[in-house]
Design a protein around this motif. Structure first.
Motif, PDB file in Angstrom:
ATOM      1  N   GLY A   1     -51.913   3.092 -41.988  1.00  0.00           N
ATOM      2  CA  GLY A   1     -52.284   1.979 -41.485  1.00  0.00           C
ATOM      3  C   GLY A   1     -52.793   0.746 -42.049  1.00  0.00           C
ATOM      4  O   GLY A   1     -53.270  -0.477 -41.690  1.00  0.00           O
ATOM      5  N   LEU A   2     -52.175   0.595 -43.527  1.00  0.00           N
ATOM      6  CA  LEU A   2     -52.340  -0.591 -44.414  1.00  0.00           C
ATOM      7  C   LEU A   2     -51.299  -1.518 -43.618  1.00  0.00           C
ATOM      8  O   LEU A   2     -50.165  -1.029 -43.597  1.00  0.00           O
ATOM      9  CB  LEU A   2     -52.273  -0.251 -45.690  1.00  0.00           C
ATOM     10  N   SER A   3     -51.803  -2.798 -43.784  1.00  0.00           N
ATOM     11  CA  SER A   3     -50.666  -3.903 -43.650  1.00  0.00           C
ATOM     12  C   SER A   3     -49.675  -3.935 -44.968  1.00  0.00           C
ATOM     13  O   SER A   3     -49.920  -3.525 -45.944  1.00  0.00           O
ATOM     14  CB  SER A   3     -51.206  -5.290 -43.312  1.00  0.00           C
ATOM     15  N   ILE A   4     -48.512  -4.536 -44.682  1.00  0.00           N
ATOM     16  CA  ILE A   4     -47.544  -4.563 -45.511  1.00  0.00           C
ATOM     17  C   ILE A   4     -48.128  -5.367 -46.712  1.00  0.00           C
ATOM     18  O   ILE A   4     -47.965  -4.980 -48.076  1.00  0.00           O
ATOM     19  CB  ILE A   4     -46.197  -5.172 -44.946  1.00  0.00           C
ATOM     20  N   PRO A   5     -48.599  -6.631 -46.508  1.00  0.00           N
ATOM     21  CA  PRO A   5     -49.074  -7.528 -47.607  1.00  0.00           C
ATOM     22  C   PRO A   5     -50.364  -6.548 -48.380  1.00  0.00           C
ATOM     23  O   PRO A   5     -50.033  -6.770 -49.528  1.00  0.00           O
ATOM     24  CB  PRO A   5     -49.899  -8.673 -46.918  1.00  0.00           C
ATOM     25  N   LEU A   6     -50.975  -5.806 -47.880  1.00  0.00           N
ATOM     26  CA  LEU A   6     -51.940  -5.157 -48.518  1.00  0.00           C
ATOM     27  C   LEU A   6     -51.421  -3.997 -49.236  1.00  0.00           C
ATOM     28  O   LEU A   6     -51.901  -3.610 -50.422  1.00  0.00           O
ATOM     29  CB  LEU A   6     -53.072  -4.626 -47.596  1.00  0.00           C
ATOM     30  N   SER A   7     -50.402  -3.240 -48.716  1.00  0.00           N
ATOM     31  CA  SER A   7     -49.884  -2.174 -49.436  1.00  0.00           C
ATOM     32  C   SER A   7     -49.018  -2.718 -50.428  1.00  0.00           C
ATOM     33  O   SER A   7     -48.804  -2.141 -51.512  1.00  0.00           O
ATOM     34  CB  SER A   7     -48.824  -1.641 -48.387  1.00  0.00           C
ATOM     35  N   LEU A   8     -48.484  -3.882 -50.479  1.00  0.00           N
ATOM     36  CA  LEU A   8     -47.627  -4.612 -51.610  1.00  0.00           C
ATOM     37  C   LEU A   8     -48.795  -4.958 -52.770  1.00  0.00           C
ATOM     38  O   LEU A   8     -48.376  -4.567 -53.920  1.00  0.00           O
ATOM     39  CB  LEU A   8     -46.972  -5.827 -51.398  1.00  0.00           C
ATOM     40  N   LEU A   9     -49.762  -5.443 -52.485  1.00  0.00           N
ATOM     41  CA  LEU A   9     -50.834  -5.734 -53.317  1.00  0.00           C
ATOM     42  C   LEU A   9     -51.294  -4.418 -53.970  1.00  0.00           C
ATOM     43  O   LEU A   9     -51.660  -4.538 -55.190  1.00  0.00           O
ATOM     44  CB  LEU A   9     -52.103  -6.392 -52.652  1.00  0.00           C
ATOM     45  N   MET A  10     -51.499  -3.358 -53.299  1.00  0.00           N
ATOM     46  CA  MET A  10     -52.118  -1.941 -53.831  1.00  0.00           C
ATOM     47  C   MET A  10     -50.830  -1.461 -54.960  1.00  0.00           C
ATOM     48  O   MET A  10     -51.289  -1.130 -56.093  1.00  0.00           O
ATOM     49  CB  MET A  10     -52.124  -1.050 -52.723  1.00  0.00           C
ATOM     50  N   THR A  11     -49.723  -1.668 -54.473  1.00  0.00           N
ATOM     51  CA  THR A  11     -48.779  -0.984 -55.161  1.00  0.00           C
ATOM     52  C   THR A  11     -48.579  -1.620 -56.685  1.00  0.00           C
ATOM     53  O   THR A  11     -48.338  -1.020 -57.731  1.00  0.00           O
ATOM     54  CB  THR A  11     -47.164  -0.893 -54.610  1.00  0.00           C
ATOM     55  N   PHE A  12     -48.731  -3.007 -56.591  1.00  0.00           N
ATOM     56  CA  PHE A  12     -48.497  -4.016 -57.870  1.00  0.00           C
ATOM     57  C   PHE A  12     -49.728  -3.877 -58.678  1.00  0.00           C
ATOM     58  O   PHE A  12     -49.753  -3.808 -59.987  1.00  0.00           O
ATOM     59  CB  PHE A  12     -48.093  -5.187 -57.495  1.00  0.00           C
TER      60      PHE A  12
END
Length: 254
Positions: free
Chosen positions: A43-54
């Motif tokens: 359920g995480l958005s793509i921008p939030l997912s990218l922020l989390m992975t980096f």
């Protein structure tokens, strides 16, 4: 490219570190892909997912926190779970301190961000004592760079393509296999092996606990067993370094 960066990249030990890490990068890549897909499926958005992975760059903590975030668990539970899963990095940092303490704090913070399980294992196998003339920092940065790329590229791919990746591909099982392979490489003696069995049994026995607290139970059980076996010697370090890799069994959902 600055002269110092060119010198780093051209150093033989930088290439050696990258080459030796590339041999185990396939498991890291599979794990990164699974985590990228899991973040979006939860359920995480793509921008939030990218922020989390980096920003996080800690696969086991991400996979442990994602289902909790998706289930709306309290923030303290999410933070506590991630902290428990990542306690092994305190041990890694303590072992690395004699090698890197001469560097400024800013650089040491960067080293801490780049720290991962397998570059720790490879580094400690190669270098026994701190030295200024063996290319230790170059080796660390070479292996860390390869590890970072092997994780981030598949993770970003999984995030972007999560909606088109069929769940029947069994990516969750691939992630389990990757974790098992990484964890098995860190089991060095009978004490840690037995503690790993106890951790698995405790995780299954406490599965019904809310908020995935069975993870915390498994970690505590493994540490206690390891300390009892070795009489409180070095078991704490070995157990934390090799066993705090439990993750939720349904890391990829949807």
């Amino acid at each position: 490219m600055s002269s110092s960066l060119r010198a780093l990249v051209r150093h033989p030990q930088f290439a050696t570190g990258a080459r030796e890490m590339s041999g185990v990068s396939l498991g890291i890549a599979a794990w990164g892909l699974v985590t990228g897909v899991a973040m979006v499926k939860a359920g995480l958005s793509i921008p939030l997912s990218l922020l989390m992975t980096f920003a996080v760059f800690a696969g086991s903590a991400q996979l442990a926190a994602i289902p909790l975030m998706g289930a709306g668990s309290p923030a303290w539970v999410i933070w506590a779970t991630a902290l428990c899963v990542n306690l092994r990095f305190v041990i890694f940092s303590a072992h690395w301190r004699p090698f890197f303490m001469r560097f400024p704090r800013g650089q040491r913070m960067l080293f801490g961000y780049l720290t991962a399980d397998l570059n720790y294992v490879l580094f400690m196998k190669k270098f026994k004592e701190p030295s200024d003339d063996e290319g230790q920092i170059e080796y660390f940065l070479g292996s860390s760079f390869m590890s970072w790329v092997a994780w981030q590229a598949p993770s970003v791919l999984g995030i972007v393509l999560a909606d088109v990746v069929p769940t029947h591909w069994g990516l969750g099982f691939a992630g389990v296999l990757a974790l098992l392979g990484l964890g098995y490489s860190l089991l060095s003696d009978k004490a840690t092996s037995f503690a790993a069995v106890v951790a698995g049994a405790a995780a299954v026995a406490a599965f019904a606990l809310p908020y995935r607290l069975n993870i915390v139970v498994a970690i505590a059980a493994a540490v206690c067993v390891g300390l009892m076996i070795d009489g409180g010697g070095d078991a704490g370090r070995r157990v934390l370094a090799s066993l705090m890799r439990t993750k939720p069994r349904d890391g990829v959902t949807g």
